[in-house]
Scaffold this active site. Structure first.
Site, PDB file in Angstrom:
ATOM      1  N   ASP A 128      39.876  29.728  60.235  1.00 49.25           N
ATOM      2  CA  ASP A 128      38.883  30.052  61.173  1.00 49.25           C
ATOM      3  C   ASP A 128      36.860  30.235  60.860  1.00 49.25           C
ATOM      4  OD1 ASP A 128      40.828  31.212  62.513  1.00 49.25           O
ATOM      5  OD2 ASP A 128      41.195  33.571  61.313  1.00 49.25           O
ATOM      6  N   MET A 170      42.517  28.933  68.261  1.00 48.17           N
ATOM      7  CA  MET A 170      43.011  29.963  67.270  1.00 48.17           C
ATOM      8  C   MET A 170      41.317  30.747  67.249  1.00 48.17           C
ATOM      9  SD  MET A 170      45.980  29.604  64.520  1.00 48.17           S
ATOM     10  CE  MET A 170      47.859  30.066  65.317  1.00 48.17           C
ATOM     11  N   GLY A 186      32.746  18.890  75.135  1.00 51.55           N
ATOM     12  CA  GLY A 186      31.874  19.188  77.030  1.00 51.55           C
ATOM     13  C   GLY A 186      32.466  20.754  78.029  1.00 51.55           C
ATOM     14  N   GLU A 223      40.512  33.075  70.788  1.00 51.81           N
ATOM     15  CA  GLU A 223      41.911  34.018  70.666  1.00 51.81           C
ATOM     16  C   GLU A 223      40.738  35.593  70.760  1.00 51.81           C
ATOM     17  OE1 GLU A 223      43.897  32.679  67.457  1.00 51.81           O
ATOM     18  OE2 GLU A 223      45.335  35.039  67.417  1.00 51.81           O
TER      19      GLU A 223
HETATM   20  O1  F6P Z   1      43.100  32.972  60.036  1.00 54.29           O
HETATM   21  C1  F6P Z   1      44.021  31.702  60.733  1.00 54.29           C
HETATM   22  C2  F6P Z   1      44.906  32.140  61.836  1.00 54.29           C
HETATM   23  O2  F6P Z   1      45.341  30.920  62.139  1.00 54.29           O
HETATM   24  C3  F6P Z   1      43.780  33.115  62.524  1.00 54.29           C
HETATM   25  O3  F6P Z   1      43.352  32.020  63.794  1.00 54.29           O
HETATM   26  C4  F6P Z   1      44.750  33.366  63.469  1.00 54.29           C
HETATM   27  O4  F6P Z   1      44.695  34.592  64.900  1.00 54.29           O
HETATM   28  C5  F6P Z   1      46.504  33.822  62.290  1.00 54.29           C
HETATM   29  O5  F6P Z   1      46.230  33.130  61.801  1.00 54.29           O
HETATM   30  C6  F6P Z   1      47.571  33.476  63.334  1.00 54.29           C
HETATM   31  O6  F6P Z   1      48.293  34.543  62.296  1.00 54.29           O
HETATM   32  P1  F6P Z   1      50.163  33.678  61.803  1.00 54.29           P
HETATM   33  O7  F6P Z   1      50.121  32.602  61.407  1.00 54.29           O
HETATM   34  O8  F6P Z   1      49.993  35.308  61.147  1.00 54.29           O
HETATM   35  O9  F6P Z   1      50.308  34.458  63.368  1.00 54.29           O
END
Ligand code: F6P
Length: 322
Positions: A128, A170, A186, A223
């Site tokens: 992230d 994500m 893009g 997300e």
């Molecule tokens: O913190 C990293 C992350 O990939 C986020 O971007 C995402 O919302 C979350 O983890 C998903 O977590 P899990 O794999 O526990 O569903």
């Protein structure tokens, strides 16, 4: 002989293995033993420890995921859980703990360091890139390249069919994956937590683009703007501008894969710096890289701060993607 315990925690990120390897090799140079802890804080509480040797870090630099396994532990959030964890380390004669993870993991690490006096050092690993105290966290570069690869592929089919695509990337509490993969891919528009209700703006922007001759468009959705609601947005926009649309949620594909060179080099730097920091007597800090220099930030600053996208990248995204 001194011993460092190492674990990976929270969401895995490509490059975590390269960081484990760097820690092992740098520690070996200083005659320090490394104890691997499986499955993060949960594994630590369960006593899931093993003494690492060179063979454990052989042939892992290019592997995604984490050879140590990971978890999100509820028990470690309790004082009792952290006390058991400290006992486990003391019984195994481990003198310090290295935690590779994100800000959630450092919250536990901060308490653990303060309550137990066992020197704890953090290495930022999260796709992230939302961790204060470092320009980039390990895994972000790989994740945006994975997202970009998918966006490029979607562009092929979007242009063939003349369709509007919503690609959800994500980032639970961060919009950087969306911003950077959107700029690189893009995208016509980015839907972020701040503008998720800007339906009128999105529709008029798309209408303008199609009126100007565009036959297809890609909208990148963070997300964090609205988990899983890309489908709803796509439906609403499609009906408002009378354009066929499709949705693609990239999901956990962004967490896997072989780390990029950038992520491996960052992991190498931060892994070695963590060992140096320990040797110099630091504790309760996270190693990070800011403007090419390695810096140490106390955990309490990391967990209370907020990593914001730099203004330049925001300006860029306004010019190029809205
Ligand atoms: O913190 C990293 C992350 O990939 C986020 O971007 C995402 O919302 C979350 O983890 C998903 O977590 P899990 O794999 O526990 O569903």
């Amino acid at each position: 002989k001194s011993r460092i315990g190492i674990l990976t925690s929270g969401g895995d990120a490509p490059g975590m293995n390269a960081a484990i390897r760097a820690v092992f090799r740098a520690a070996s140079e200083c005659n320090i033993e490394i104890v691997g802890i499986r499955r993060g804080f949960a594994g630590l509480i369960d006593g899931n420890l093993f003494l690492m040797d060179r063979s454990h870090v052989a042939n892992i630099i290019h592997q995604g995921g984490t050879i140590l396994g990971t978890s999100r532990s509820e028990t470690f959030k309790t004082p009792e859980g952290r006390r058991i964890a400290a006992d486990v380390l003391q019984n195994a004669e481990v003198d310090a703990l290295f935690v590779i993870g994100g800000d959630g993991s450092f919250r536990g690490a901060d308490l653990f360091n303060d309550e137990t006096g066992i020197p704890t050092i953090g290495i930022p690993g999260s796709i992230d890139n939302d961790i204060p105290g470092t320009d980039f966290s390990i895994g972000f570069d790989t994740a945006i390249n994975t997202a970009l690869e998918s966006i490029d592929k979607i562009r092929d089919t979007a242009s063939s069919h003349g369709r509007l695509f919503f690609v959800e990337v994500m980032g639970k509490s961060s919009d950087l994956i969306a911003i950077e993969s959107g700029i690189a891919g893009g995208a016509e528009y980015l839907i972020l937590p701040d503008n998720k209700h800007a339906m009128d703006d999105l529709c008029s922007r798309l209408t303008q683009a199609f009126d100007a001759g565009k036959r297809y468009a890609i909208v990148v959705v963070a997300e964090g703007a609205c988990p899983g609601c890309s489908f709803q947005i796509a439906k609403e926009v499609s009906s408002r501008i009378s354009m066929e649309s499709r949705v693609c949620v990239l999901g956990h594909t962004q967490r896997g894969g072989s780390p990029t060179a950038r992520d491996r080099v960052l992991a190498a730097k931060l892994g070695v710096s963590a060992v140096n920091a320990y040797m110099k007597g630091y504790a309760g800090v996270m190693v990070g890289e800011v403007r090419r220099s390695v810096i140490l930030t106390p955990f309490d600053k990391v967990i209370t701060g907020r990593q914001k996208p730099e203004p330049n990248i925001i300006r860029l995204s306004h010019i190029l993607t809205k």
